[in-house]
Design a protein around this motif. Structure first.
Motif, short mmCIF file in Angstrom:
data_model
loop_
_atom_site.label_atom_id
_atom_site.label_comp_id
_atom_site.label_asym_id
_atom_site.label_seq_id
_atom_site.Cartn_x
_atom_site.Cartn_y
_atom_site.Cartn_z
N LEU A 1 0.83 -1.20 0.00
CA LEU A 1 0.00 0.00 0.00
C LEU A 1 0.87 1.26 0.00
O LEU A 1 0.55 2.25 -0.67
CB LEU A 1 -0.94 0.00 1.21
CG LEU A 1 -2.02 -1.09 1.20
CD1 LEU A 1 -2.70 -1.17 2.55
CD2 LEU A 1 -3.04 -0.84 0.10
N GLU A 2 1.95 1.24 0.74
CA GLU A 2 2.84 2.40 0.79
C GLU A 2 3.52 2.64 -0.55
O GLU A 2 3.86 3.78 -0.89
CB GLU A 2 3.87 2.24 1.91
CG GLU A 2 3.26 2.37 3.30
CD GLU A 2 4.26 2.11 4.41
OE1 GLU A 2 5.43 1.78 4.09
OE2 GLU A 2 3.88 2.23 5.59
N LEU A 3 3.73 1.58 -1.32
CA LEU A 3 4.33 1.74 -2.64
C LEU A 3 3.32 2.27 -3.66
O LEU A 3 3.71 2.69 -4.74
CB LEU A 3 4.89 0.40 -3.14
CG LEU A 3 6.16 -0.09 -2.44
CD1 LEU A 3 6.54 -1.48 -2.94
CD2 LEU A 3 7.31 0.88 -2.68
N HIS B 1 -1.98 4.95 3.19
CA HIS B 1 -2.30 5.91 2.13
C HIS B 1 -2.04 7.35 2.58
O HIS B 1 -1.56 8.18 1.80
CB HIS B 1 -3.76 5.75 1.71
CG HIS B 1 -4.04 4.47 0.97
ND1 HIS B 1 -3.29 4.04 -0.09
CD2 HIS B 1 -5.01 3.53 1.14
CE1 HIS B 1 -3.77 2.89 -0.54
NE2 HIS B 1 -4.81 2.57 0.20
N ILE B 2 -2.35 7.66 3.82
CA ILE B 2 -2.10 9.01 4.35
C ILE B 2 -0.60 9.30 4.33
O ILE B 2 -0.17 10.42 3.97
CB ILE B 2 -2.66 9.16 5.77
CG1 ILE B 2 -4.20 9.17 5.75
CG2 ILE B 2 -2.12 10.42 6.44
CD1 ILE B 2 -4.81 10.43 5.19
N LYS B 3 0.21 8.33 4.71
CA LYS B 3 1.66 8.51 4.70
C LYS B 3 2.15 8.86 3.30
O LYS B 3 2.95 9.79 3.11
CB LYS B 3 2.34 7.24 5.21
CG LYS B 3 3.86 7.33 5.23
CD LYS B 3 4.46 6.02 5.74
CE LYS B 3 5.98 6.07 5.71
NZ LYS B 3 6.58 4.78 6.19
N ARG C 1 3.60 12.62 1.94
CA ARG C 1 4.92 12.71 1.30
C ARG C 1 4.85 13.46 -0.02
O ARG C 1 5.79 14.17 -0.40
CB ARG C 1 5.48 11.29 1.08
CG ARG C 1 6.79 11.23 0.34
CD ARG C 1 7.34 9.81 0.31
NE ARG C 1 6.36 8.83 -0.11
CZ ARG C 1 6.06 8.58 -1.39
NH1 ARG C 1 6.68 9.25 -2.34
NH2 ARG C 1 5.18 7.66 -1.71
N LYS C 2 3.71 13.34 -0.71
CA LYS C 2 3.59 13.96 -2.03
C LYS C 2 3.07 15.40 -1.99
O LYS C 2 3.45 16.21 -2.84
CB LYS C 2 2.65 13.11 -2.90
CG LYS C 2 3.22 11.73 -3.24
CD LYS C 2 2.23 10.94 -4.08
CE LYS C 2 2.79 9.57 -4.44
NZ LYS C 2 1.84 8.79 -5.27
N PRO D 1 3.89 20.74 2.02
CA PRO D 1 4.95 21.68 1.65
C PRO D 1 6.33 21.23 2.11
O PRO D 1 7.31 21.39 1.41
CB PRO D 1 4.53 22.98 2.34
CG PRO D 1 3.06 22.85 2.56
CD PRO D 1 2.81 21.38 2.77
N ASP D 2 6.38 20.64 3.31
CA ASP D 2 7.63 20.10 3.84
C ASP D 2 7.36 18.68 4.32
O ASP D 2 6.93 18.46 5.45
CB ASP D 2 8.15 20.95 5.00
CG ASP D 2 9.44 20.40 5.60
OD1 ASP D 2 10.01 19.45 5.01
OD2 ASP D 2 9.88 20.92 6.64
N PRO D 3 7.61 17.67 3.44
CA PRO D 3 7.29 16.28 3.81
C PRO D 3 8.01 15.80 5.06
O PRO D 3 7.56 14.86 5.71
CB PRO D 3 7.73 15.48 2.58
CG PRO D 3 7.76 16.47 1.47
CD PRO D 3 8.16 17.78 2.09
N ASN D 4 9.14 16.44 5.41
CA ASN D 4 9.90 16.01 6.57
C ASN D 4 9.52 16.75 7.85
O ASN D 4 9.99 16.41 8.94
CB ASN D 4 11.40 16.21 6.31
CG ASN D 4 11.90 15.34 5.17
OD1 ASN D 4 11.54 14.17 5.07
ND2 ASN D 4 12.71 15.92 4.29
N GLY D 5 8.67 17.78 7.71
CA GLY D 5 8.25 18.55 8.87
C GLY D 5 6.87 18.14 9.34
O GLY D 5 6.26 17.19 8.82
#
Length: 236
Positions: free
Chosen positions: A95-97, A199-201, A205-206, A209-213
């Protein structure tokens, strides 16, 4: 015109069962028995949906999914995983892929047909939306099923787009995982809550604005589920 379904499995008996039931349901069915053949057919035949086994010779189903999602020609094709693996982690990885759904073996052929129809209903605009949602720099064109950040198109799977549409159409409203599962699959879906988390993850990520924040658009409502931020939050 019949919609084409690509069935990928190295077990001829399973391919035959899936082929027979899907053809009776009105689909055109093509098949592949290994990963490289599946990729070649997906690029050549442009199927409406792919039923993909995880355990394949030559290239396993997870690698096939990864390659399909990275290729602009196949990035948006919905994928239903077909797997004998019962561990939750295996399903979550798929699912994550970018897989849209999964069915575990042994499976009911009627359930397979129902899942295929449910996924296709989602991507074919069953609700026929006719508006555009603007969320800060993010534009969601519901009619054309296109998401942009500024002028850059963001590639989403069918399930990710549907999930984003549900949340962004009601900013500030919390949805439970069960509600999101029910709305996405539009059927009596038997799944588990972490399907939505996967799916939310991917979606964060997509589109964040800041996927790491810290998330600014799709927020976690602890003890409940998720909600889309209200305009005052993401326009700051």
């Amino acid at each position: 015109m019949k919609r084409t379904i690509l069935v990928v499995d190295d077990e001829p008996g399973i391919v035959k069962i899936a082929h027979d039931y899907l053809e009776r349901a009105g689909f055109h069915v093509i098949s592949a028995g290994d990963g490289p053949s599946a990729l070649r057919l997906a690029r050549q035949e442009h199927p409406s949906l792919i039923v993909l086994d995880l355990m394949l010779p030559g290239m396993d189903g997870l690698d096939v999914t990864r390659a399909l999602r990275q290729d602009p020609l196949t990035a948006g094709v919905p994928i239903i995983m077909l797997t004998a693996r019962v561990e939750e982690t295996d399903r979550l990885i798929g699912l994550e892929l970018g897989a849209d759904d999964y069915i575990t073996k042994p499976f009911s052929p009627r359930e397979l047909v129902a899942r295929v129809r449910a996924v296709l209903r989602r991507i074919e605009g069953h609700l026929q939306p006719t508006k555009v949602i603007q969320a800060g720099r993010l534009t969601i064109d519901l009619e054309r099923r296109i998401v942009r950040r500024d002028n850059e198109i963001i590639e989403l799977t069918a399930t990710e787009f549907e999930l984003l549409t549900i949340l962004a159409s009601a900013p500030g409203r919390p949805f439970t995982r069960a509600q999101l599962l029910d709305r996405i699959y539009n059927t009596n879906y038997i799944g588990f809550d972490r399907t939505i988390d996967a799916h939310i993850k991917n979606l964060r990520r997509k589109i964040e604005p800041d996927p790491n924040g810290p998330p600014r658009l799709i927020l976690t409502v602890y003890g409940v589920g998720y909600k889309f931020a209200e305009p005052d939050a993401y326009n700051q």
